[in-house]
Design an enzyme around this catalytic site. Structure first.
Site, PDB file in Angstrom:
ATOM      1  N   GLU A  78      29.490  47.955 -52.525  1.00 54.20           N
ATOM      2  CA  GLU A  78      30.300  48.942 -51.798  1.00 54.20           C
ATOM      3  C   GLU A  78      30.414  48.415 -50.375  1.00 54.20           C
ATOM      4  O   GLU A  78      29.459  48.524 -49.600  1.00 54.20           O
ATOM      5  CB  GLU A  78      29.598  50.310 -51.789  1.00 54.20           C
ATOM      6  CG  GLU A  78      29.389  50.930 -53.147  1.00 54.20           C
ATOM      7  CD  GLU A  78      30.679  51.439 -53.763  1.00 54.20           C
ATOM      8  OE1 GLU A  78      31.749  51.336 -53.126  1.00 54.20           O
ATOM      9  OE2 GLU A  78      30.621  51.935 -54.891  1.00 54.20           O
TER      10      GLU A  78
ATOM     11  N   CYS B 298      32.726  54.047 -43.970  1.00 53.42           N
ATOM     12  CA  CYS B 298      33.554  53.088 -44.704  1.00 53.42           C
ATOM     13  C   CYS B 298      34.868  53.731 -45.140  1.00 53.42           C
ATOM     14  O   CYS B 298      35.907  53.099 -45.154  1.00 53.42           O
ATOM     15  CB  CYS B 298      32.792  52.567 -45.914  1.00 53.42           C
ATOM     16  SG  CYS B 298      32.151  53.895 -46.934  1.00 53.42           S
TER      17      CYS B 298
HETATM   18  P1  NAP Z   1      25.219  45.313 -42.928  1.00 54.30           P
HETATM   19  O1  NAP Z   1      24.911  44.670 -41.645  1.00 54.30           O
HETATM   20  O2  NAP Z   1      25.916  44.549 -43.957  1.00 54.30           O
HETATM   21  O3  NAP Z   1      23.828  45.863 -43.488  1.00 54.30           O
HETATM   22  C1  NAP Z   1      23.748  46.530 -44.715  1.00 54.30           C
HETATM   23  C2  NAP Z   1      22.433  46.201 -45.354  1.00 54.30           C
HETATM   24  O4  NAP Z   1      22.464  44.836 -45.778  1.00 54.30           O
HETATM   25  C3  NAP Z   1      21.237  46.318 -44.422  1.00 54.30           C
HETATM   26  O5  NAP Z   1      20.139  46.778 -45.159  1.00 54.30           O
HETATM   27  C4  NAP Z   1      21.026  44.907 -43.953  1.00 54.30           C
HETATM   28  O6  NAP Z   1      19.708  44.651 -43.535  1.00 54.30           O
HETATM   29  C5  NAP Z   1      21.351  44.128 -45.208  1.00 54.30           C
HETATM   30  N1  NAP Z   1      21.798  42.770 -44.993  1.00 54.30           N
HETATM   31  C6  NAP Z   1      22.581  42.293 -44.005  1.00 54.30           C
HETATM   32  N2  NAP Z   1      22.796  40.979 -44.182  1.00 54.30           N
HETATM   33  C7  NAP Z   1      22.150  40.621 -45.307  1.00 54.30           C
HETATM   34  C8  NAP Z   1      21.987  39.395 -46.002  1.00 54.30           C
HETATM   35  N3  NAP Z   1      22.559  38.276 -45.581  1.00 54.30           N
HETATM   36  N4  NAP Z   1      21.235  39.392 -47.123  1.00 54.30           N
HETATM   37  C9  NAP Z   1      20.656  40.509 -47.556  1.00 54.30           C
HETATM   38  N5  NAP Z   1      20.766  41.696 -46.943  1.00 54.30           N
HETATM   39  C10 NAP Z   1      21.507  41.758 -45.835  1.00 54.30           C
HETATM   40  O7  NAP Z   1      26.081  46.622 -42.742  1.00 54.30           O
HETATM   41  P2  NAP Z   1      25.836  47.827 -41.767  1.00 54.30           P
HETATM   42  O8  NAP Z   1      26.210  47.383 -40.398  1.00 54.30           O
HETATM   43  O9  NAP Z   1      24.483  48.396 -41.969  1.00 54.30           O
HETATM   44  O10 NAP Z   1      26.886  48.888 -42.358  1.00 54.30           O
HETATM   45  C11 NAP Z   1      28.207  48.849 -42.004  1.00 54.30           C
HETATM   46  C12 NAP Z   1      29.083  48.298 -43.098  1.00 54.30           C
HETATM   47  O11 NAP Z   1      28.819  48.959 -44.336  1.00 54.30           O
HETATM   48  C13 NAP Z   1      30.542  48.563 -42.819  1.00 54.30           C
HETATM   49  O12 NAP Z   1      31.297  47.433 -43.151  1.00 54.30           O
HETATM   50  C14 NAP Z   1      30.864  49.723 -43.741  1.00 54.30           C
HETATM   51  O13 NAP Z   1      32.221  49.874 -44.044  1.00 54.30           O
HETATM   52  C15 NAP Z   1      30.038  49.388 -44.924  1.00 54.30           C
HETATM   53  N6  NAP Z   1      29.836  50.583 -45.764  1.00 54.30           N
HETATM   54  C16 NAP Z   1      30.430  50.629 -46.991  1.00 54.30           C
HETATM   55  C17 NAP Z   1      30.305  51.758 -47.778  1.00 54.30           C
HETATM   56  C18 NAP Z   1      30.950  51.852 -49.128  1.00 54.30           C
HETATM   57  O14 NAP Z   1      30.536  52.710 -49.910  1.00 54.30           O
HETATM   58  N7  NAP Z   1      31.910  51.016 -49.462  1.00 54.30           N
HETATM   59  C19 NAP Z   1      29.545  52.829 -47.323  1.00 54.30           C
HETATM   60  C20 NAP Z   1      28.948  52.736 -46.072  1.00 54.30           C
HETATM   61  C21 NAP Z   1      29.094  51.596 -45.299  1.00 54.30           C
HETATM   62  P3  NAP Z   1      19.328  44.506 -41.978  1.00 54.30           P
HETATM   63  O15 NAP Z   1      19.613  45.820 -41.338  1.00 54.30           O
HETATM   64  O16 NAP Z   1      17.896  44.174 -42.007  1.00 54.30           O
HETATM   65  O17 NAP Z   1      20.193  43.423 -41.428  1.00 54.30           O
END
Ligand code: NAP
Length: 465
Positions: A234, A268
């Site tokens: 997602e 999102c």
């Molecule tokens: P993020 O930086 O991608 O982090 C999400 C999760 O992934 C965190 O637990 C993060 O851990 C982990 N993570 C990041 N890089 C990783 C890697 N290379 N390998 C493994 N795990 C990794 O996203 P965010 O800033 O928290 O959230 C914002 C994004 O989420 C936006 O793009 C938003 O649109 C999207 N989102 C999508 C939905 C949907 O249902 N489609 C819902 C909500 C949010 P760390 O914090 O330790 O880096």
């Protein structure tokens, strides 16, 4: 990134957590495996009883949980309370329906005979320990919408939450434990993102679900793909919000504001691109801009605040760069466009609700996700152009359309490339409806029957005699 609670309203570090070391992760993986072996044998009625208990405990702790979310990621308190209440509702929804959603399926008798068998059915069996990599923006809801169906299906969960919401992550683990779920059914792993690969590769982990950015999705799916493990992704969104000539423009403008700034603009499924027919453009833009300008920006813990800070300093910098790029390429700022002047907000990561017009495809914001309270408004000549602009995005999460014309509706359902089309309202998730996207917004679905079946072994049981 350190695992820490840092208050976005004033930039203050409240608490820093040591990540789990390898031995501690190993103990949790072993516990998950052993919990699965007995949990998978429990009845739906037993699971439902515990899930109802968790919902009850969550309702009782609503204010406490909400304050933790607000402290860690800055959402207005009223929205945090609503999020916790929505989680309890989804827990009850799955508690009451999981058995029916996963009931055996019986193919038509003639198809069974045609296969040479005398009986055949499909059974949804649990898979095992599932890793959930989750984001901070809806720190309870994103986790619960995975955990409630997963646990009801007989799986067990391992949560790697975003590093800036550790207290929320621990509160989730505690909630399921206090509700009576056996040790190991739902565990939080306080680990950084660099430790995720080893967990995915561990043979006891059978699948991964990730909600987050495109980059995180790509890394996690690559490792899981290498291990031939199922993933649900997602990812981001830049949802279009179409306003067509037959719309109630005043209602559309009012809803547009909520759709854009909910959760301080960090959702999102927030509407991010407002695509307005030329016949109603001036009316919409003026009402929308006026309302965006009038929003109360301030301390998210204060009652009455409508827009709090962006969750991280980097998040605000990203937003500032996107707006600067657009303005540098000729976009106009209708309102906002910077940080608030109020000295009382000086140390927090605030950004004013902003409306940009004159956006063109060469600007980054045309194709990238603006994760904060920044809206872009486009003027289009007709429905063809509206759909073309809506689809001119790498994302395809959901979409919103304001119209009372049946032909317009049909056309939008047929042609908008997104996982949802919401008419005369804004996109919202609900346990009864599948949630997920196409294109760079990811794949797979959460919620509804589709969500609970994602992490099941869809088993054919066939018999010749
Ligand atoms: P993020 O930086 O991608 O982090 C999400 C999760 O992934 C965190 O637990 C993060 O851990 C982990 N993570 C990041 N890089 C990783 C890697 N290379 N390998 C493994 N795990 C990794 O996203 P965010 O800033 O928290 O959230 C914002 C994004 O989420 C936006 O793009 C938003 O649109 C999207 N989102 C999508 C939905 C949907 O249902 N489609 C819902 C909500 C949010 P760390 O914090 O330790 O880096």
């Amino acid at each position: 990134m350190a695992i820490a609670t840092v208050n976005p309203a004033d930039g203050r570090t409240v608490e820093v957590f040591d990540p789990l070391d390898e031995a501690a992760v190993e103990r949790r993986l072993a516990r998950a495996q052993s919990a699965f072996e007995s949990w998978r044998l429990t009845t739906f009625a037993h699971r439902a009883e515990l899930m109802h208990r968790a919902a009850e405990l969550l309702d009782q702790a609503n204010d406490k949980v909400a304050r933790t979310m607000t402290l860690e990621m800055g959402k207005p308190l009223a929205q945090a309370r609503a999020e916790a209440a929505k989680c309890a509702k989804a827990m009850r929804w799955y508690a009451d329906r999981a058995e029916a959603l996963l009931a055996d399926e019986h193919p038509a008798a003639e198809d069974v005979q045609d296969s040479g068998g005398v009986s055949a059915f499909v059974r949804y069996r649990p898979l095992g320990p599932v890793l959930a990599v989750m984001p901070w923006n809806f720190p309870f809801w994103q986790v619960v919408r995975f955990a409630a169906p997963a646990l009801m299906a007989g799986n067990v969960g391992l949560l790697k939450h975003a590093s800036n919401v550790p207290r929320t992550a621990l509160a989730l683990e505690e909630l399921f434990a206090r509700a009576g779920f056996p040790q190991g059914c739902f565990q939080t792993l306080l680990i950084g993102s660099s430790a995720v690969e080893a967990v995915i590769r561990d043979e006891r982990v059978v699948a991964v679900t990730l909600t987050g950015s495109e980059g995180a999705g790509r890394s996690v799916a690559a490792v899981a793909g290498d291990e031939i493990k199922k993933t649900v992704l997602e990812l981001g969104g830049s949802d279009p919000f179409l306003v067509l000539p037959s719309a109630d423009v005043a209602a559309a403008a009012e809803r547009a504001v909520t759709a854009r700034v909910q959760n301080n603009g960090q959702s999102c499924i927030a509407a991010k691109r407002f695509i307005v027919h030329t016949d109603v453009y001036e009316e919409f833009l003026s009402a929308f801009t006026e309302r965006m300008r009038a929003l109360t920006v301030g301390d998210p813990a204060a009652e009455g605040t409508e827009v709090g800070p962006v969750a991280t300093e980097q998040g605000r910098t990203d937003l500032e760069e996107l707006v600067a790029d657009a303005v540098g390429h000729g976009a106009s700022v209708e309102c906002g466009g910077g940080r608030p002047d109020d000295p009382a907000l000086g140390r927090g990561w605030y950004y004013l609700p902003t409306v940009l017009t004159g956006v063109t495809p060469r600007m980054r914001i045309h194709r990238e996700e603006a994760f904060g309270p920044v809206a872009t408004v486009y003027r289009v000549a007709d429905l063809d152009e509206a759909i073309a602009v809506a689809n001119d995005s790498p994302f395809g999460l959901s979409s919103n359309v304001w119209t009372t014309d049946d032909a317009d509706r049909e056309r939008c359902v047929r042609d908008l490339r997104a996982g949802g089309v919401f008419f005369n309202g804004m996109t919202a998730s609900h346990p009864a409806f599948p949630f997920g996207g196409v294109k760079r917004s990811g794949y797979g679905r959460e919620l509804s029957g589709h969500g609970i079946r994602e992490f099941c072994n869809v088993t054919t049981v066939w018999s010749a005699s």
